[in-house]
Design a protein around this motif. Sequence first.
Motif, mmCIF file in Angstrom:
data_model
loop_
_atom_site.group_PDB
_atom_site.id
_atom_site.type_symbol
_atom_site.label_atom_id
_atom_site.label_comp_id
_atom_site.label_asym_id
_atom_site.label_seq_id
_atom_site.Cartn_x
_atom_site.Cartn_y
_atom_site.Cartn_z
ATOM 1 N N ASP A 196 13.978 8.135 24.745
ATOM 2 C CA ASP A 196 13.057 7.867 25.851
ATOM 3 C C ASP A 196 11.884 8.838 25.792
ATOM 4 O O ASP A 196 11.503 9.447 26.792
ATOM 5 C CB ASP A 196 13.780 7.986 27.193
ATOM 6 C CG ASP A 196 12.929 7.489 28.364
ATOM 7 O OD1 ASP A 196 12.015 6.675 28.131
ATOM 8 O OD2 ASP A 196 13.180 7.912 29.503
ATOM 9 N N GLY A 198 8.944 8.983 26.332
ATOM 10 C CA GLY A 198 7.829 8.354 27.020
ATOM 11 C C GLY A 198 6.720 9.358 27.258
ATOM 12 O O GLY A 198 6.888 10.568 27.084
ATOM 13 N N ASP A 233 5.400 2.055 23.150
ATOM 14 C CA ASP A 233 5.362 2.509 24.537
ATOM 15 C C ASP A 233 4.532 3.771 24.717
ATOM 16 O O ASP A 233 3.834 3.927 25.716
ATOM 17 C CB ASP A 233 6.790 2.742 25.032
ATOM 18 C CG ASP A 233 6.870 2.891 26.543
ATOM 19 O OD1 ASP A 233 6.257 2.065 27.241
ATOM 20 O OD2 ASP A 233 7.525 3.831 27.012
ATOM 21 N N THR A 271 10.381 -3.256 27.073
ATOM 22 C CA THR A 271 9.199 -2.835 26.324
ATOM 23 C C THR A 271 8.403 -4.043 25.840
ATOM 24 O O THR A 271 7.167 -4.046 25.885
ATOM 25 C CB THR A 271 9.616 -1.961 25.126
ATOM 26 O OG1 THR A 271 10.331 -0.818 25.606
ATOM 27 C CG2 THR A 271 8.400 -1.495 24.341
#
Length: 305
Positions: A196, A198, A233, A271
Amino acid sequence: MYLFPHTIASWHDWGKVYQSIPAFTPLAAHILRKENLPAAPLEHLTPGTNAVFRAGDYVLKIYAPPESGFTDELQTEIFALRRAERLGVHAPRLIAEGRVHDKYDFDYMVMEFIEGIEFCEAVKTMTEEERFGFGRTLRAVTGKMNTPCEAFNGIDVIHDKNRQWRWGKFPEQFKKERLAYKNAHEFGEKVFVHADIGSDNMILSTDGELYIIDFADAVMAPIEYEHALVAIDVFEFDPALLHGFFGNYTASGLAELCFNGLLIHDFGGDTIEEHIGKPSEFQCLDDLRTRLKQKIDEKAKGAFA
């Protein structure tokens, strides 16, 4: 009298309170006293799935109790933070961890607070050269992390049926082809992945270092599991970031890497919906391959052959 008097009998219950400073202030104060840390008012941080607050120089993370229906990720995070320290990956220093027995059993972790700016904000003012440099830096960091290690949480990202529910919104033929593909395809060696990374889980500190935070979703998985979400992402197919991270990839090669990573990722369906297209637009796997290649070509504007 409970420190945390609210009722948690479902994920919905937890979702109503997990960002509430008033709800967690008594429990947080107790944890700080228990760990001989100075008292400090709570401040909001970027929300995740657990209760996370800043308290002075520290970050206090209180995990959802079992009654919420959510799996406790404390041991995964402890393993990941200690591994990062051994590997020389910048991550918050673990100060304390434990459990409070209250109305519910609350596992918790206290970490140092990293002063800096999240990547999602920093990238807005980066030049093309700076974005290329960031891509190279992140690849060096993930290169340290994305290596084999001992099993630490027993999650099978490819075959675990409990990790398939996010794909329910896709057409039946697509879901059927996806299951057949991932069960037959040889994805290669499993390595440690953050899973993750992000934009809000990367902090550019005030002293210029890249810190990785929030290892709650870490698993053992093929490296595409990590790289696909970095490309889509985090980078949103920005060519400077992509070249820094991936080097001289072709559009078709990058599309295939993303294709494989998405199909096995817990957040793959989400996603796709956020960055590639509506679930109803993908009737078969070839639709996904085609759309990925198109998206890369559109964003890169000829940067890939």
